[in-house]
Write a protein that holds these residues in place. Sequence first.
Motif, PDB file in Angstrom:
ATOM      1  N   ALA A   1      13.415   3.824   7.129  1.00  0.00           N
ATOM      2  CA  ALA A   1      14.922   3.817   6.737  1.00  0.00           C
ATOM      3  C   ALA A   1      15.311   5.278   6.742  1.00  0.00           C
ATOM      4  O   ALA A   1      16.543   5.032   7.170  1.00  0.00           O
ATOM      5  CB  ALA A   1      14.464   3.531   5.146  1.00  0.00           C
ATOM      6  N   LEU A   2      14.856   6.245   6.826  1.00  0.00           N
ATOM      7  CA  LEU A   2      15.277   7.436   6.832  1.00  0.00           C
ATOM      8  C   LEU A   2      15.797   7.629   8.284  1.00  0.00           C
ATOM      9  O   LEU A   2      16.892   8.085   8.620  1.00  0.00           O
ATOM     10  CB  LEU A   2      14.237   8.661   6.760  1.00  0.00           C
ATOM     11  CG  LEU A   2      14.794  10.027   6.524  1.00  0.00           C
ATOM     12  CD1 LEU A   2      15.719  10.289   5.214  1.00  0.00           C
ATOM     13  CD2 LEU A   2      13.545  11.141   6.294  1.00  0.00           C
ATOM     14  N   LEU A   3      14.832   7.283   9.153  1.00  0.00           N
ATOM     15  CA  LEU A   3      15.263   7.291  10.871  1.00  0.00           C
ATOM     16  C   LEU A   3      16.490   6.659  10.963  1.00  0.00           C
ATOM     17  O   LEU A   3      17.415   6.916  11.798  1.00  0.00           O
ATOM     18  CB  LEU A   3      14.000   6.801  11.702  1.00  0.00           C
ATOM     19  CG  LEU A   3      12.944   7.915  11.694  1.00  0.00           C
ATOM     20  CD1 LEU A   3      11.484   7.292  12.416  1.00  0.00           C
ATOM     21  CD2 LEU A   3      13.651   9.187  12.423  1.00  0.00           C
ATOM     22  N   VAL A   4      16.549   5.357  10.356  1.00  0.00           N
ATOM     23  CA  VAL A   4      17.747   4.637  10.444  1.00  0.00           C
ATOM     24  C   VAL A   4      19.048   4.925  10.206  1.00  0.00           C
ATOM     25  O   VAL A   4      20.117   5.229  10.763  1.00  0.00           O
ATOM     26  CB  VAL A   4      17.431   3.069   9.958  1.00  0.00           C
ATOM     27  CG1 VAL A   4      18.781   2.159  10.043  1.00  0.00           C
ATOM     28  CG2 VAL A   4      16.415   2.147  10.562  1.00  0.00           C
ATOM     29  N   ILE A   5      18.780   6.000   9.029  1.00  0.00           N
ATOM     30  CA  ILE A   5      20.103   6.451   8.367  1.00  0.00           C
ATOM     31  C   ILE A   5      20.381   7.628   9.228  1.00  0.00           C
ATOM     32  O   ILE A   5      21.883   7.912   9.782  1.00  0.00           O
ATOM     33  CB  ILE A   5      19.983   7.076   6.811  1.00  0.00           C
ATOM     34  CG1 ILE A   5      19.559   5.921   5.765  1.00  0.00           C
ATOM     35  CG2 ILE A   5      20.691   7.837   6.456  1.00  0.00           C
ATOM     36  CD1 ILE A   5      19.033   6.159   4.561  1.00  0.00           C
ATOM     37  N   VAL A   6      19.608   8.530   9.731  1.00  0.00           N
ATOM     38  CA  VAL A   6      19.914   9.494  10.579  1.00  0.00           C
ATOM     39  C   VAL A   6      20.743   8.860  11.866  1.00  0.00           C
ATOM     40  O   VAL A   6      21.572   9.747  12.448  1.00  0.00           O
ATOM     41  CB  VAL A   6      18.727  10.306  11.032  1.00  0.00           C
ATOM     42  CG1 VAL A   6      18.649  11.260  12.260  1.00  0.00           C
ATOM     43  CG2 VAL A   6      18.168  10.954   9.819  1.00  0.00           C
TER      44      VAL A   6
ATOM     45  N   THR B   1       0.893  -1.123   0.000  1.00  0.00           N
ATOM     46  CA  THR B   1       0.242   0.010   0.010  1.00  0.00           C
ATOM     47  C   THR B   1       0.757   1.255   0.134  1.00  0.00           C
ATOM     48  O   THR B   1       1.982   1.105   0.438  1.00  0.00           O
ATOM     49  CB  THR B   1      -1.135   0.037   1.129  1.00  0.00           C
ATOM     50  OG1 THR B   1      -0.132   0.160   2.426  1.00  0.00           O
ATOM     51  CG2 THR B   1      -1.694  -1.116   1.280  1.00  0.00           C
ATOM     52  N   ARG B   2       0.314   2.192  -0.521  1.00  0.00           N
ATOM     53  CA  ARG B   2       1.115   3.598  -0.472  1.00  0.00           C
ATOM     54  C   ARG B   2       1.405   3.906   1.013  1.00  0.00           C
ATOM     55  O   ARG B   2       2.741   4.282   1.267  1.00  0.00           O
ATOM     56  CB  ARG B   2       0.310   4.684  -1.099  1.00  0.00           C
ATOM     57  CG  ARG B   2       0.829   5.967  -1.207  1.00  0.00           C
ATOM     58  CD  ARG B   2       0.283   6.792  -2.030  1.00  0.00           C
ATOM     59  NE  ARG B   2       0.667   8.235  -2.319  1.00  0.00           N
ATOM     60  CZ  ARG B   2       0.558   9.187  -1.511  1.00  0.00           C
ATOM     61  NH1 ARG B   2      -0.468   9.092  -0.710  1.00  0.00           N
ATOM     62  NH2 ARG B   2       0.919  10.255  -1.595  1.00  0.00           N
ATOM     63  N   GLU B   3       0.565   3.757   1.918  1.00  0.00           N
ATOM     64  CA  GLU B   3       0.838   4.318   3.125  1.00  0.00           C
ATOM     65  C   GLU B   3       2.102   3.256   3.810  1.00  0.00           C
ATOM     66  O   GLU B   3       3.041   3.889   4.274  1.00  0.00           O
ATOM     67  CB  GLU B   3      -0.518   3.948   4.053  1.00  0.00           C
ATOM     68  CG  GLU B   3      -1.303   5.030   3.957  1.00  0.00           C
ATOM     69  CD  GLU B   3      -2.049   4.838   2.363  1.00  0.00           C
ATOM     70  OE1 GLU B   3      -2.640   5.858   2.079  1.00  0.00           O
ATOM     71  OE2 GLU B   3      -2.276   3.795   1.963  1.00  0.00           O
ATOM     72  N   ALA B   4       1.869   2.032   3.548  1.00  0.00           N
ATOM     73  CA  ALA B   4       3.055   1.263   4.009  1.00  0.00           C
ATOM     74  C   ALA B   4       4.310   1.488   3.222  1.00  0.00           C
ATOM     75  O   ALA B   4       5.303   1.572   4.111  1.00  0.00           O
ATOM     76  CB  ALA B   4       2.814  -0.286   3.786  1.00  0.00           C
ATOM     77  N   GLY B   5       4.290   2.122   2.154  1.00  0.00           N
ATOM     78  CA  GLY B   5       5.646   2.306   1.617  1.00  0.00           C
ATOM     79  C   GLY B   5       5.942   3.697   2.026  1.00  0.00           C
ATOM     80  O   GLY B   5       7.298   3.735   2.299  1.00  0.00           O
ATOM     81  N   ILE B   6       5.260   4.618   2.454  1.00  0.00           N
ATOM     82  CA  ILE B   6       5.627   5.794   3.072  1.00  0.00           C
ATOM     83  C   ILE B   6       6.320   5.246   4.454  1.00  0.00           C
ATOM     84  O   ILE B   6       7.150   5.943   4.926  1.00  0.00           O
ATOM     85  CB  ILE B   6       4.727   6.758   3.307  1.00  0.00           C
ATOM     86  CG1 ILE B   6       4.228   7.433   1.815  1.00  0.00           C
ATOM     87  CG2 ILE B   6       4.916   7.866   4.171  1.00  0.00           C
ATOM     88  CD1 ILE B   6       2.946   8.135   2.002  1.00  0.00           C
ATOM     89  N   GLY B   7       5.770   4.354   5.239  1.00  0.00           N
ATOM     90  CA  GLY B   7       6.014   4.000   6.350  1.00  0.00           C
ATOM     91  C   GLY B   7       7.561   3.476   6.205  1.00  0.00           C
ATOM     92  O   GLY B   7       8.289   3.791   7.321  1.00  0.00           O
TER      93      GLY B   7
END
Length: 337
Positions: free
Chosen positions: A316-321, A305-311
Amino acid sequence: MKLGRHAFATDPGRKRRQNEDAFVVRPPLFAIADGMGGARAGEIASALAAGALDESGTQSGGEDRVKELVQEANRRVHERASNDPATSGMGTTMTVALVEPSGDITFGHVGDSRAYVLRGDTLEQLTDDHSLVAELVRRGELSASDAEVHPQRSVITRALGTDPDVDVDAFTIHPEPGDIYLLCSDGLSDMVAGEAIEQVLLANRSDLDGTAKALVRAANRGGGDDNITAVLFEIVADDAPLPPEPDERTREYATSPDEEDTLHPEDGVPAITTMPSAVDTMVVPASEVEAALAEQEPEVPQAGTREAGIGRRLLALLVIVALVALIVVLVWWGLAR
Ligand code: MG
């Protein structure tokens, strides 16, 4: 053999405000696209795909040409989805029928919209659904009747727009005079059983416009959970009289709200077999479906789902940060010693 009459009807259904289905009626080219995605993205996806086909002005070409058309439509949807964050993750089904000069019909197909033919008194489904439940039925792990009411029956395994390339089913049908072909979105086939679609076609054979409207009414009567679109065309003998001038339209609404609710007595269908409500369509990559099937689990992978994709992207962004912060702290600690 040649193309006879054609007709179409589309309707948002009873539960949705927007109509994310699109279609192409440009004889001898016919197509249907059922968009999916958040906000209005589904509408954009199906309109882009139908627009690509409509612009092609294709009159003939065989299976390779039809595959090319669908792949070009895929590229347009994927390009937009990649460049416009508001449409990220959008997709659409596409089922195309091209009546060749020889009279043969070339089909191209991706997703769970369907093509049917009424030949004689029998309706036959021509396309294979690219859906999780259809895959389970093909593997003998689910009965066709269980598939019709399966809660995950809206999970599709192939769509336009989700990847740079798409695998297109293409096949050719040698028609018989009197054949009536139906392209439809799942808003029809999920709401009205095949036998009931057959009854509507048989009862309204003399009036193709009336048939298209009767199919929409039947789907609304069955619940109207999703957008409903039906495109119909017939094949006639070479010496049959010419049909009236074709009108070339895309995304035309052929039913008025006041005719949605009632099934006209002349539809000839005493009782429509209806299905329980389906969940929203989502795309699950074939690889994940394969993995799920390999485990023999009835569970469906949670993805697509689009929502799952955004999640997932946010995670992934949080992990990178967090990683960057850790590296900075380690470097600082190293320098400080
Ligand atoms: Mg649909």
